[in-house]
Structure formats: structure tokens, C-alpha cells
Design a protein around this motif. Structure first.
Motif, short mmCIF file in Angstrom:
data_model
loop_
_atom_site.label_atom_id
_atom_site.label_comp_id
_atom_site.label_asym_id
_atom_site.label_seq_id
_atom_site.Cartn_x
_atom_site.Cartn_y
_atom_site.Cartn_z
N ARG A 96 0.84 -1.21 0.00
CA ARG A 96 0.00 0.00 0.00
C ARG A 96 0.87 1.26 0.00
NH1 ARG A 96 -3.51 -3.29 3.21
NH2 ARG A 96 -2.47 -2.65 5.14
N LEU A 97 1.96 1.21 0.79
CA LEU A 97 2.87 2.36 0.80
C LEU A 97 3.54 2.52 -0.56
CD1 LEU A 97 4.34 4.62 2.26
CD2 LEU A 97 5.96 2.92 3.15
N GLU A 98 3.87 1.41 -1.20
CA GLU A 98 4.47 1.46 -2.53
C GLU A 98 3.53 2.15 -3.52
OE1 GLU A 98 6.44 -1.67 -5.75
OE2 GLU A 98 4.72 -2.27 -4.51
N ASP A 99 2.24 1.80 -3.46
CA ASP A 99 1.27 2.41 -4.37
C ASP A 99 1.17 3.91 -4.15
OD1 ASP A 99 0.74 -0.06 -5.46
OD2 ASP A 99 -1.00 -0.46 -4.17
N VAL A 118 11.65 10.88 -2.82
CA VAL A 118 10.54 9.94 -3.00
C VAL A 118 11.04 8.66 -3.68
CG1 VAL A 118 8.33 9.55 -4.16
CG2 VAL A 118 8.81 11.76 -3.07
N GLU A 119 11.92 8.81 -4.65
CA GLU A 119 12.46 7.63 -5.34
C GLU A 119 13.27 6.75 -4.39
OE1 GLU A 119 14.63 9.17 -8.63
OE2 GLU A 119 12.87 9.26 -9.95
N ARG A 120 14.05 7.38 -3.52
CA ARG A 120 14.83 6.59 -2.55
C ARG A 120 13.90 5.85 -1.59
NH1 ARG A 120 18.31 11.19 -2.68
NH2 ARG A 120 17.26 12.06 -0.84
N GLU A 121 12.84 6.51 -1.15
CA GLU A 121 11.89 5.85 -0.25
C GLU A 121 11.18 4.71 -0.97
OE1 GLU A 121 9.72 5.12 3.26
OE2 GLU A 121 11.61 6.15 2.80
N LEU A 122 10.87 4.90 -2.23
CA LEU A 122 10.22 3.84 -3.01
C LEU A 122 11.15 2.63 -3.15
CD1 LEU A 122 7.84 2.86 -4.71
CD2 LEU A 122 8.84 4.05 -6.68
N ALA A 123 12.43 2.88 -3.38
CA ALA A 123 13.40 1.78 -3.50
C ALA A 123 13.52 1.02 -2.18
CB ALA A 123 14.75 2.33 -3.92
N ARG A 124 13.50 1.76 -1.07
CA ARG A 124 13.59 1.11 0.25
C ARG A 124 12.37 0.22 0.51
NH1 ARG A 124 11.64 1.33 5.07
NH2 ARG A 124 10.19 3.00 4.49
N VAL A 125 11.19 0.73 0.18
CA VAL A 125 9.96 -0.03 0.40
C VAL A 125 9.95 -1.29 -0.47
CG1 VAL A 125 7.46 0.01 0.10
CG2 VAL A 125 8.63 1.97 1.13
N ARG A 126 10.38 -1.17 -1.71
CA ARG A 126 10.40 -2.34 -2.58
C ARG A 126 11.40 -3.39 -2.08
NH1 ARG A 126 9.94 0.74 -8.50
NH2 ARG A 126 7.64 0.80 -8.52
#
Length: 217
Positions: A96-99, A118-126
Motif C-alpha cells: 500500500r505504501l508502494e502504491d 521519494v524515489e529513494r523511499e520507493l526503493a527502500r519499500v520495494r
């Protein structure tokens, strides 16, 4: 998730190993690790680790008597259901956080550093999602598969290491050697004690004579 360990006495190790392999095939399992040991003055034995479909575990344990004389069987069970539910919930939250991050990234019109954040946070979540999914795959495989470790060994020799050797005769020979060693030790001790005793007696006699001469007028 069930694991077990069995110890079995067999006449010969090699035929027993073949029976264990056949048992693994019969229950739809396979052997992951195996070892064979035994040398001079050692009892020959082998240990094999079987991976068995969980529903077939009891069948495999019940068939151990076909291999040889079953001495001990120990089984343990570990409940991983709670961890499975917890990891599943973490995966769902991370998705959900990824979406939300993807939506934010697609609609972001701010500064470049904000977009990069935001991109760094997205990479961490993935990365977290991949780790959680890997754990779920591991738990699923452990639940679906049970482990049974079987150790087989040949009987301990009754007549000693040399075939045809009488253990009573061997014990008598050992006792005789010990007796001879004891006598030799006593004789060796006398070789030291007797000379010392002679010196002591001679000294005592000389002292007595000297005392008598001192006392006589």
C-alpha cells in the motif's frame, strides 16, 4: 513444521542406506545430506537427512522398522502460523505504501531533490517487500516439508576387535601382564630400599659401639 531424528541398529550399513533411499522415494521425498563413518576399532554408521512432504511424515516414521531395529525416534513440531500472518500483514502494508509513493512520484511537480527523496523511499519499500516475500516463500516451503534425520549403525562387536578372539582369555592375559608389571615394580623398589636399609643398619651398629666405648671407664 515437523522435524525428527531416528537411531536404528542394522546388520550392515550399506543395505540399510539403500532401504532409506527407497523409503524416501516411496513417500515422495529426497535426501539432502548424508555421511558414512567407521574405521579401525570403530562401529560403522551412516546418517542421512530426508526431506519429506509434511502429510507423509507419519508414514515415513512408521516404516522405519523395515530398515532395522529402531532404538529411538524423536519428533518435534514448530508452529509458524503466527509468523506467517505477521509477515503477510507487513507485505500488504508495504505494498500500500508502494502504491502511494508511485502515485506521488507520478504527480510530483516539485523540486528535483524532493523527487529523488521519494524515489529513494520507493526503493527502500520495494526492498522490504522483496525481503518479506522471501521470508513467506521460506515459511511456506518449511510448512510443506518435514525433515527426518536417520542414523543407522552396525552392532557393537561382542568378541572384541579380532574375530575368534576369546574375551576371557584376553582378560586373563591382561591380568597376567599387570601382575608381572607389579612384581617388576616391587623388585625395582627393593633394589633401592635394601641398600638403604643396609646403610642404616650399619650406621646404627656403629653408633651403638661408639656409645659403649664412651660409657666404659
Amino acid at each position: 513444521m515437523r522435524t525428527g531424528q531416528a537411531f536404528i541398529e542394522v546388520d550392515k550399513v550399506d543395505p540399510a542406506i539403500l532401504k532409506i533411499r527407497q523409503l524416501a522415494a516411496q513417500v515422495g521425498g529426497y535426501i539432502t545430506n548424508s555421511s558414512v563413518s567407521g574405521g579401525r576399532d570403530q562401529i560403522r554408521q551412516a546418517t542421512l537427512e530426508l526431506k519429506i512432504p509434511a502429510p507423509k511424515y507419519d508414514q515415513a516414521v512408521g516404516s522405519l522398522s523395515t530398515i532395522g531395529k529402531v532404538e529411538t525416534v524423536n519428533s518435534t513440531a514448530q508452529d509458524v502460523g503466527e509468523e506467517f500472518v505477521d509477515v503477510t500483514a507487513r507485505v500488504n502494508n508495504a505494498r500500500r505504501l508502494e502504491d502511494r509513493l508511485i502515485t506521488l512520484l507520478n504527480t510530483r511537480t516539485g523540486k528535483l531533490d524532493e523527487v529523488l527523496r521519494v524515489e529513494r523511499e520507493l526503493a527502500r519499500v520495494r526492498e522490504e517487500i522483496e525481503r518479506y516475500e522471501g521470508r513467506l516463500r521460506y515459511l511456506s516451503s518449511r510448512v510443506a516439508t518435514s525433515t527426518l534425520t536417520i542414523t543407522v549403525h552396525e552392532p557393537a562387536p561382542i568378541l572384541g576387535n579380532n574375530p575368534g578372539e576369546n574375551p576371557i582369555a584376553r582378560a586373563l592375559r591382561r591380568a597376567w601382564r599387570n601382575f608381572i608389571a607389579l612384581v617388576a615394580g616391587v623388585i625395582a623398589s627393593l633394589g633401592v630400599v635394601i641398600p638403604l636399609a643396609l646403610v642404616a643398619v650399619g650406621g646404627w651398629v656403629g653408633y651403638r659401639r661408639w656409645r659403649r666405648r664412651q660409657i666404659s671407664p
